[in-house]
Design a protein around this motif. Sequence first.
Motif, PDB file in Angstrom:
ATOM      1  N   ILE A  26       0.884  -1.222   0.016  1.00 42.15           N
ATOM      2  CA  ILE A  26       0.052   0.106  -0.073  1.00 42.15           C
ATOM      3  C   ILE A  26       1.022   1.349  -0.086  1.00 42.15           C
ATOM      4  N   PRO A  27       0.721   1.993  -1.008  1.00 44.54           N
ATOM      5  CA  PRO A  27       1.394   3.256  -0.831  1.00 44.54           C
ATOM      6  C   PRO A  27       1.479   4.240   0.357  1.00 44.54           C
ATOM      7  N   PRO A  28       2.337   4.652   0.964  1.00 44.29           N
ATOM      8  CA  PRO A  28       2.453   5.552   2.168  1.00 44.29           C
ATOM      9  C   PRO A  28       1.284   6.620   2.164  1.00 44.29           C
ATOM     10  N   GLU A  29       0.800   7.125   0.956  1.00 39.85           N
ATOM     11  CA  GLU A  29       0.110   8.304   0.982  1.00 39.85           C
ATOM     12  C   GLU A  29      -1.553   7.662   1.183  1.00 39.85           C
ATOM     13  N   TYR A  30      -1.802   6.376   1.081  1.00 40.08           N
ATOM     14  CA  TYR A  30      -2.922   6.013   1.381  1.00 40.08           C
ATOM     15  C   TYR A  30      -3.126   5.178   2.966  1.00 40.08           C
ATOM     16  N   LEU A  31      -2.058   5.437   3.687  1.00 45.42           N
ATOM     17  CA  LEU A  31      -2.205   4.944   5.001  1.00 45.42           C
ATOM     18  C   LEU A  31      -2.523   6.112   5.888  1.00 45.42           C
ATOM     19  N   VAL A  32      -2.725   7.175   5.437  1.00 48.15           N
ATOM     20  CA  VAL A  32      -2.801   8.385   6.079  1.00 48.15           C
ATOM     21  C   VAL A  32      -4.128   9.093   5.549  1.00 48.15           C
ATOM     22  N   PRO A  33      -5.143   9.616   6.316  1.00 48.21           N
ATOM     23  CA  PRO A  33      -6.258  10.322   5.543  1.00 48.21           C
ATOM     24  C   PRO A  33      -5.766  11.567   4.984  1.00 48.21           C
TER      25      PRO A  33
END
Length: 204
Positions: A195-202
């Motif tokens: 999962i790309p890091p940007e999709y692990l934070v709102p």
Amino acid sequence: MAVSRMKAATIFRGAPIVFGFAAIASPAFCGNAPPPARASRALGDHPNQPAAAPRDVSSINAIVTAFAESISAPAGGMIDRKRLDSLFVPGGRIAIGVDPKPGRAPDVAFVSPDFYADLAGRGLKTTGFFDRVIANHVERFGIMAHVYSSYGSRERPDDPEPFRRGVKSLELLQSGGRWYIVEVFYDFERPGTPIPPEYLVPSP
């Protein structure tokens, strides 16, 4: 929708469903159905669509969470079919990504929320499934919104770690003071596809 054969129960694409390409015998499922005489309006032509709980559809985050909750149930239970159906526009669909394997190219299979509930119920006979939102990455324009929603799947709600993670792509419609799901398409993590890091934070 006709079902000719079912394969063994498996955890498939982050949800407990029984599935196989040979299971689907419907021409409509395969994309061979004749075109309609005219374009159909999902809401305008289906005024008797089941009403949703206001708390489930009042915001983008609410409907994404409601979807995750509606497909979750303990072993021996059933997912909340009525709640799941109420989140979608009539004719809305769930797109199940098929990951590549030797001799098999990536593909996708489309199912209705009701058919998805039938398939999921078979897996839940022996194994629980609980979907939990990690973060929602949202983009909006006019009446529509797109959400990349990262998720973790567990067999029990108190499991410390998910057995699988992935990303759902949700297309949403805002109409009549609420949100609707038009389509959900999802894929899961595998070697070489984190999962790309940007999709692990709102999203901001």
